[in-house]
Write an enzyme that holds these catalytic residues in place. Sequence first.
Site, PDB file in Angstrom:
ATOM      1  N   ASN A   9      87.034  69.139 119.619  1.00 37.04           N
ATOM      2  CA  ASN A   9      85.673  69.495 119.223  1.00 37.04           C
ATOM      3  C   ASN A   9      85.279  70.707 120.055  1.00 37.04           C
ATOM      4  O   ASN A   9      84.984  70.574 121.241  1.00 37.04           O
ATOM      5  CB  ASN A   9      84.725  68.314 119.487  1.00 37.04           C
ATOM      6  CG  ASN A   9      83.269  68.683 119.244  1.00 37.04           C
ATOM      7  OD1 ASN A   9      82.980  69.761 118.701  1.00 37.04           O
ATOM      8  ND2 ASN A   9      82.350  67.806 119.638  1.00 37.04           N
ATOM      9  N   TRP A  10      85.306  71.858 119.403  1.00 36.02           N
ATOM     10  CA  TRP A  10      85.037  73.101 120.148  1.00 36.02           C
ATOM     11  C   TRP A  10      83.559  73.242 120.504  1.00 36.02           C
ATOM     12  O   TRP A  10      83.194  74.104 121.280  1.00 36.02           O
ATOM     13  CB  TRP A  10      85.478  74.315 119.318  1.00 36.02           C
ATOM     14  CG  TRP A  10      86.962  74.417 119.124  1.00 36.02           C
ATOM     15  CD1 TRP A  10      87.938  73.585 119.639  1.00 36.02           C
ATOM     16  CD2 TRP A  10      87.659  75.424 118.373  1.00 36.02           C
ATOM     17  NE1 TRP A  10      89.177  74.008 119.251  1.00 36.02           N
ATOM     18  CE2 TRP A  10      89.050  75.129 118.472  1.00 36.02           C
ATOM     19  CE3 TRP A  10      87.260  76.526 117.627  1.00 36.02           C
ATOM     20  CZ2 TRP A  10      90.019  75.925 117.839  1.00 36.02           C
ATOM     21  CZ3 TRP A  10      88.226  77.309 116.999  1.00 36.02           C
ATOM     22  CH2 TRP A  10      89.588  77.009 117.110  1.00 36.02           C
ATOM     23  N   LYS A  11      82.711  72.436 119.893  1.00 36.36           N
ATOM     24  CA  LYS A  11      81.257  72.553 120.102  1.00 36.36           C
ATOM     25  C   LYS A  11      80.850  74.014 119.873  1.00 36.36           C
ATOM     26  O   LYS A  11      81.439  74.673 119.022  1.00 36.36           O
ATOM     27  CB  LYS A  11      80.871  72.031 121.490  1.00 36.36           C
ATOM     28  CG  LYS A  11      81.408  70.603 121.722  1.00 36.36           C
ATOM     29  CD  LYS A  11      80.832  69.926 122.916  1.00 36.36           C
ATOM     30  CE  LYS A  11      81.425  68.518 123.034  1.00 36.36           C
ATOM     31  NZ  LYS A  11      80.840  67.739 124.119  1.00 36.36           N
ATOM     32  N   HIS A  93      77.529  62.975 116.332  1.00 33.78           N
ATOM     33  CA  HIS A  93      77.875  63.248 117.729  1.00 33.78           C
ATOM     34  C   HIS A  93      76.620  63.035 118.590  1.00 33.78           C
ATOM     35  O   HIS A  93      75.513  63.337 118.162  1.00 33.78           O
ATOM     36  CB  HIS A  93      78.391  64.683 117.880  1.00 33.78           C
ATOM     37  CG  HIS A  93      78.999  64.919 119.227  1.00 33.78           C
ATOM     38  ND1 HIS A  93      78.225  65.155 120.346  1.00 33.78           N
ATOM     39  CD2 HIS A  93      80.292  64.909 119.651  1.00 33.78           C
ATOM     40  CE1 HIS A  93      79.031  65.288 121.394  1.00 33.78           C
ATOM     41  NE2 HIS A  93      80.288  65.134 120.996  1.00 33.78           N
ATOM     42  N   GLU A  95      75.390  64.629 120.897  1.00 36.00           N
ATOM     43  CA  GLU A  95      74.566  65.829 121.114  1.00 36.00           C
ATOM     44  C   GLU A  95      73.644  66.068 119.925  1.00 36.00           C
ATOM     45  O   GLU A  95      72.529  66.564 120.080  1.00 36.00           O
ATOM     46  CB  GLU A  95      75.479  67.038 121.393  1.00 36.00           C
ATOM     47  CG  GLU A  95      76.094  66.922 122.789  1.00 36.00           C
ATOM     48  CD  GLU A  95      77.461  67.538 122.949  1.00 36.00           C
ATOM     49  OE1 GLU A  95      77.880  68.358 122.108  1.00 36.00           O
ATOM     50  OE2 GLU A  95      78.136  67.187 123.944  1.00 36.00           O
ATOM     51  N   GLU A 164      82.369  57.502 122.015  1.00 35.68           N
ATOM     52  CA  GLU A 164      82.114  58.499 123.053  1.00 35.68           C
ATOM     53  C   GLU A 164      80.935  58.046 123.906  1.00 35.68           C
ATOM     54  O   GLU A 164      79.775  58.294 123.546  1.00 35.68           O
ATOM     55  CB  GLU A 164      81.780  59.858 122.422  1.00 35.68           C
ATOM     56  CG  GLU A 164      82.904  60.475 121.626  1.00 35.68           C
ATOM     57  CD  GLU A 164      82.799  61.993 121.595  1.00 35.68           C
ATOM     58  OE1 GLU A 164      83.819  62.635 121.817  1.00 35.68           O
ATOM     59  OE2 GLU A 164      81.689  62.524 121.383  1.00 35.68           O
ATOM     60  N   GLY A 170      81.440  65.542 129.049  1.00 31.49           N
ATOM     61  CA  GLY A 170      81.224  66.763 129.814  1.00 31.49           C
ATOM     62  C   GLY A 170      80.880  66.523 131.271  1.00 31.49           C
ATOM     63  O   GLY A 170      80.453  67.436 131.972  1.00 31.49           O
ATOM     64  N   SER A 208      85.428  63.304 128.499  1.00 31.28           N
ATOM     65  CA  SER A 208      86.218  63.752 129.657  1.00 31.28           C
ATOM     66  C   SER A 208      87.687  63.347 129.580  1.00 31.28           C
ATOM     67  O   SER A 208      88.290  62.992 130.595  1.00 31.28           O
ATOM     68  CB  SER A 208      85.574  63.273 130.961  1.00 31.28           C
ATOM     69  OG  SER A 208      84.278  63.840 131.115  1.00 31.28           O
ATOM     70  N   GLY A 229      86.548  67.465 124.026  1.00 32.33           N
ATOM     71  CA  GLY A 229      85.612  68.579 124.122  1.00 32.33           C
ATOM     72  C   GLY A 229      86.187  69.696 124.970  1.00 32.33           C
ATOM     73  O   GLY A 229      87.048  70.460 124.524  1.00 32.33           O
ATOM     74  N   GLY A 230      85.735  69.776 126.206  1.00 28.20           N
ATOM     75  CA  GLY A 230      86.100  70.884 127.094  1.00 28.20           C
ATOM     76  C   GLY A 230      87.586  71.199 127.137  1.00 28.20           C
ATOM     77  O   GLY A 230      87.986  72.377 127.061  1.00 28.20           O
TER      78      GLY A 230
HETATM   79  P1  13P Z   1      84.292  66.412 126.823  1.00 31.02           P
HETATM   80  O1  13P Z   1      85.754  66.180 126.501  1.00 31.02           O
HETATM   81  O2  13P Z   1      83.999  67.829 127.220  1.00 31.02           O
HETATM   82  O3  13P Z   1      83.763  65.391 127.772  1.00 31.02           O
HETATM   83  O4  13P Z   1      83.496  66.216 125.438  1.00 31.02           O
HETATM   84  C1  13P Z   1      83.730  65.071 124.698  1.00 31.02           C
HETATM   85  C2  13P Z   1      83.073  65.229 123.385  1.00 31.02           C
HETATM   86  O5  13P Z   1      81.865  65.231 123.280  1.00 31.02           O
HETATM   87  C3  13P Z   1      83.936  65.444 122.215  1.00 31.02           C
HETATM   88  O6  13P Z   1      83.213  65.319 121.038  1.00 31.02           O
END
Ligand code: 13P
Length: 246
Positions: A9-11, A93, A95, A164, A170, A208, A229-230
């Site tokens: 997930n590149w966000k 998600h 967010e 999640e 994050g 994470s 994510g990251g």
């Molecule tokens: P991180 O891997 O950066 O914690 O993000 C997880 C996430 O929200 C994937 O959708």
Amino acid sequence: MRRKLVVGNWKMHGSRLANAELLAALLAARPFAADVAVCAPAVFLSEVAASLAASDIRWGAQDVSAHEQGAYTGELSAAMLQEVGCRYTLVGHSERRAYHAESDQLVAQKAQAALAKGVTPIVCVGETLAEREAGQTDAVVKRQLSAVIHQLAHCAAEMVVAYEPVWAIGTGRTASPEQAQAVHAVLRAQLQAATGRGDSMKILYGGSVKADNAATLFAQADIDGGLIGGASLKAADFIAICRAAQ
Ligand code: 13P
């Protein structure tokens, strides 16, 4: 035996140049034993599609409208995602639930809109730290999932679920494999009771996930891969995570 799935997930990250470099590295690292996909910002989806079209790596969006079409400025329909070849879209998600006030009901409608166009929704559920500390984890994720199961009815087995925990996103604070497995088992039981096909459905863990903890998480009985994510933005890290999914 469920085949593992790893989704990046590149966000709201990336650029044409960065995406091209990341995808070139990913393509060069194939084959993977797991299914692999990237959920890119919508504006890049056509380019991502062109880069990945000849490969077995899939792509997806990060959100979709609950509406089929119409006067919904800024939104993207499931038909549009389908047209650019999206195999997946994230829905719900944390967010989006937090910053865009998406309700369980709206998330469920989005999942249905995606499925109606043949785009597999990756339905995200997860509790906040306050909810975990209040002992509400199971109740929260079951409530979130229940709305989607109810909306999708006989198609519910077609979705992918991603657990999640909000406190792990994050933050570098991963759920322990045991904590994650416990919630995954709850979700699978719920899916099995509702669809009779819970044993074949994929439940991903996100929060994470890194190259050094992916293998232990993915080794848990009910963890079928990850939503990353990251670490999905760094080619070497994402490739290592994809390789950890066997
Ligand atoms: P991180 O891997 O950066 O914690 O993000 C997880 C996430 O929200 C994937 O959708």
